[in-house]
Design a protein around this motif. Structure first.
Motif, PDB file in Angstrom:
ATOM      1  N   PHE A   1       0.971  -1.341  -0.087  1.00 45.99           N
ATOM      2  CA  PHE A   1       0.100  -0.119   0.164  1.00 45.99           C
ATOM      3  C   PHE A   1       0.808   1.193  -0.045  1.00 45.99           C
ATOM      4  CE2 PHE A   1      -2.461  -3.446   1.700  1.00 45.99           C
ATOM      5  CZ  PHE A   1      -3.465  -3.621   0.940  1.00 45.99           C
ATOM      6  N   ILE A   2       0.914   1.869  -1.252  1.00 42.57           N
ATOM      7  CA  ILE A   2       1.585   2.902  -1.370  1.00 42.57           C
ATOM      8  C   ILE A   2       0.919   4.245  -1.223  1.00 42.57           C
ATOM      9  CG2 ILE A   2       3.797   4.190  -2.756  1.00 42.57           C
ATOM     10  CD1 ILE A   2       4.287   1.205  -1.828  1.00 42.57           C
ATOM     11  N   VAL A   3       1.112   5.419  -0.890  1.00 44.43           N
ATOM     12  CA  VAL A   3       0.318   6.808  -0.967  1.00 44.43           C
ATOM     13  C   VAL A   3       0.416   7.307  -2.272  1.00 44.43           C
ATOM     14  CG1 VAL A   3       0.130   8.917   0.297  1.00 44.43           C
ATOM     15  CG2 VAL A   3       1.141   7.252   1.372  1.00 44.43           C
TER      16      VAL A   3
ATOM     17  N   THR B   1      -4.336   5.067  -4.057  1.00 46.98           N
ATOM     18  CA  THR B   1      -5.061   4.626  -2.684  1.00 46.98           C
ATOM     19  C   THR B   1      -5.444   5.631  -1.941  1.00 46.98           C
ATOM     20  OG1 THR B   1      -2.828   5.060  -2.257  1.00 46.98           O
ATOM     21  CG2 THR B   1      -2.960   2.782  -2.365  1.00 46.98           C
TER      22      THR B   1
ATOM     23  N   LYS C   1      -8.238   1.731   5.217  1.00 48.69           N
ATOM     24  CA  LYS C   1      -6.673   2.232   5.618  1.00 48.69           C
ATOM     25  C   LYS C   1      -6.174   1.675   6.716  1.00 48.69           C
ATOM     26  CE  LYS C   1      -5.818   6.305   2.589  1.00 48.69           C
ATOM     27  NZ  LYS C   1      -6.040   7.503   2.661  1.00 48.69           N
TER      28      LYS C   1
ATOM     29  N   LEU D   1      -6.264  -2.170   6.689  1.00 53.26           N
ATOM     30  CA  LEU D   1      -4.862  -2.484   5.872  1.00 53.26           C
ATOM     31  C   LEU D   1      -3.789  -2.502   6.880  1.00 53.26           C
ATOM     32  CD1 LEU D   1      -6.082  -0.871   2.312  1.00 53.26           C
ATOM     33  CD2 LEU D   1      -5.891  -3.599   2.979  1.00 53.26           C
ATOM     34  N   MET D   2      -3.555  -1.179   7.358  1.00 51.77           N
ATOM     35  CA  MET D   2      -2.465  -1.141   8.122  1.00 51.77           C
ATOM     36  C   MET D   2      -2.303  -1.923   9.297  1.00 51.77           C
ATOM     37  SD  MET D   2      -0.572   1.011   6.708  1.00 51.77           S
ATOM     38  CE  MET D   2      -1.429   0.438   5.267  1.00 51.77           C
TER      39      MET D   2
ATOM     40  N   VAL E   1       0.104  -4.684   8.031  1.00 52.97           N
ATOM     41  CA  VAL E   1       1.329  -4.304   7.474  1.00 52.97           C
ATOM     42  C   VAL E   1       2.450  -4.308   8.921  1.00 52.97           C
ATOM     43  CG1 VAL E   1       2.774  -2.563   6.368  1.00 52.97           C
ATOM     44  CG2 VAL E   1       0.282  -3.114   5.600  1.00 52.97           C
TER      45      VAL E   1
ATOM     46  N   ASP F   1       2.920   1.159   8.457  1.00 56.49           N
ATOM     47  CA  ASP F   1       2.630   2.416   7.878  1.00 56.49           C
ATOM     48  C   ASP F   1       2.491   2.245   6.188  1.00 56.49           C
ATOM     49  OD1 ASP F   1       2.520   5.101   7.600  1.00 56.49           O
ATOM     50  OD2 ASP F   1       4.381   5.563   7.914  1.00 56.49           O
ATOM     51  N   MET F   2       2.031   3.191   5.493  1.00 54.29           N
ATOM     52  CA  MET F   2       1.775   2.906   4.136  1.00 54.29           C
ATOM     53  C   MET F   2       3.501   3.356   3.567  1.00 54.29           C
ATOM     54  SD  MET F   2      -1.705   4.411   2.981  1.00 54.29           S
ATOM     55  CE  MET F   2      -1.854   4.064   1.430  1.00 54.29           C
TER      56      MET F   2
ATOM     57  N   GLN G   1       5.932   4.792   0.540  1.00 61.16           N
ATOM     58  CA  GLN G   1       6.036   6.173  -0.388  1.00 61.16           C
ATOM     59  C   GLN G   1       6.131   5.744  -1.679  1.00 61.16           C
ATOM     60  OE1 GLN G   1       5.083   9.326   0.430  1.00 61.16           O
ATOM     61  NE2 GLN G   1       4.491   8.321   2.773  1.00 61.16           N
TER      62      GLN G   1
ATOM     63  N   ASP H   1       6.589  -3.647   0.366  1.00 57.21           N
ATOM     64  CA  ASP H   1       5.386  -3.742   1.081  1.00 57.21           C
ATOM     65  C   ASP H   1       5.283  -3.565   2.503  1.00 57.21           C
ATOM     66  OD1 ASP H   1       6.441  -6.220   1.975  1.00 57.21           O
ATOM     67  OD2 ASP H   1       4.864  -7.560   0.808  1.00 57.21           O
TER      68      ASP H   1
END
Ligand SMILES: NC(=O)c1ccc[n+]([C@@H]2O[C@H](COP(=O)([O-])OP(=O)(O)OC[C@H]3O[C@@H](n4cnc5c(N)ncnc54)[C@H](O)[C@@H]3O)[C@@H](O)[C@H]2O)c1
Length: 245
Positions: free
Chosen positions: A184-186, A190, A198, A201-202, A205, A209-210, A212, A239
């Motif tokens: 998940f990338i900002v 997304t 969000k 999802l986090m 992970v 954090d998402m 960059q 990821d």
């Protein structure tokens, strides 16, 4: 400056991850062509500010004649192509029961056929110079699946299988083919997620954090560099630890 005087193509380089990839390759010394349905002029201007040359071409990567025309223009400008990053991608989410055929086709066309058309168009010059790097931006969704993304998951899993097959076809000719699977990338893609989505999802992970766009771009830069000459047919996950094999 490991990529000094290299020529790179980045599809979907007008914004998001593609823009970060284009700028990161330019920082490493590459001249870059942006091929996007949107205007890539802004990315091209940033590349020129870094002291490199750039070309912004408006191309629909699902159209073979537009892709061939773009590759022709890039070859006339620089005379070679060293790096291709198949990054352009779209989503058209929906549960399979209700998914429209047009949403299936659109996602497969951009995410998978687009990469096929561009790879095919650059292969001859790469094989002739016995050197080339093809880097395909897949997704963790192609590895894990995701409810509501049957079309997207199929396209990204397809991209991974495509990359392995092509890697085997061209390995003895100095051309490597690898995938990157971002988590998940900002980005604008997304941005569409709700805060609740969000958060859930986090929770999955490990890094918490998402990512960059530049986290993905750094991996592309490495795979494009001479350091990665012995790496082919691989998928590198960027990821935050979401998928661990
Ligand atoms: N953002 C994420 O979290 C994430 C995660 C995993 C994988 N990815 C993948 O990374 C890549 C870039 O994603 P992003 O988040 O930067 O998306 P984005 O939507 O911000 O950018 C995608 C770019 O592709 C271009 N594009 C779309 N269709 C095109 C076509 N037919 N021809 C040419 N260009 C076209 C768009 O104009 C846009 O500039 C995609 O392949 C996406 O699937 C993104």
């Amino acid at each position: 400056m490991r990529l000094a005087n290299k020529v790179a193509i980045v599809t979907g380089g007008a914004r998001g991850i593609g823009k970060a990839i284009a700028l990161n390759l330019a920082e490493a010394g590459a001249n870059v062509a942006i091929c996007d349905v949107q205007s890539g002029e802004d990315t091209a201007a940033c590349i020129e500010e870094l002291g490199r040359t750039a070309l912004a071409l408006q191309v629909d990567i699902t159209d073979k004649s537009q892709v061939e025309e773009a590759v022709g223009q890039i070859l006339s400008k620089w005379g070679k192509i060293d790096i291709l990053v198949n990054n352009a991608g779209i989503t058209r989410d929906g549960l399979l029961m209700r998914m429209k055929e047009s949403d299936w086709d659109a996602v497969l066309d951009v995410n998978l056929k687009g990469a096929f058309l561009f790879s095919q168009a650059v292969l001859r010059p790469m094989l002739r110079q016995r050197n080339g790097r093809i880097i395909n931006i897949a997704s963790v969704v192609g590895l894990m699946g995701n409810p509501g993304q049957g079309n997207y998951a199929a396209s990204k899993a397809g991209l991974i299988g495509f990359s392995k097959s092509l890697a085997r076809e061209v390995a003895t000719r100095g051309v490597t083919v690898n995938c990157i699977a971002p988590g998940f990338i900002v980005t604008d893609m997304t941005d569409a997620l709700t805060e609740a989505q969000k958060k859930s999802l986090m929770d999955q992970v490990p890094v918490g954090d998402m990512g960059q766009p530049n986290d993905v771009a750094a991996a592309v830069r490495f795979l494009a560099s001479p350091c990665a000459r012995y790496i082919t047919g691989q998928t590198v996950n960027v990821d935050g630890g979401l998928v661990m094999d």
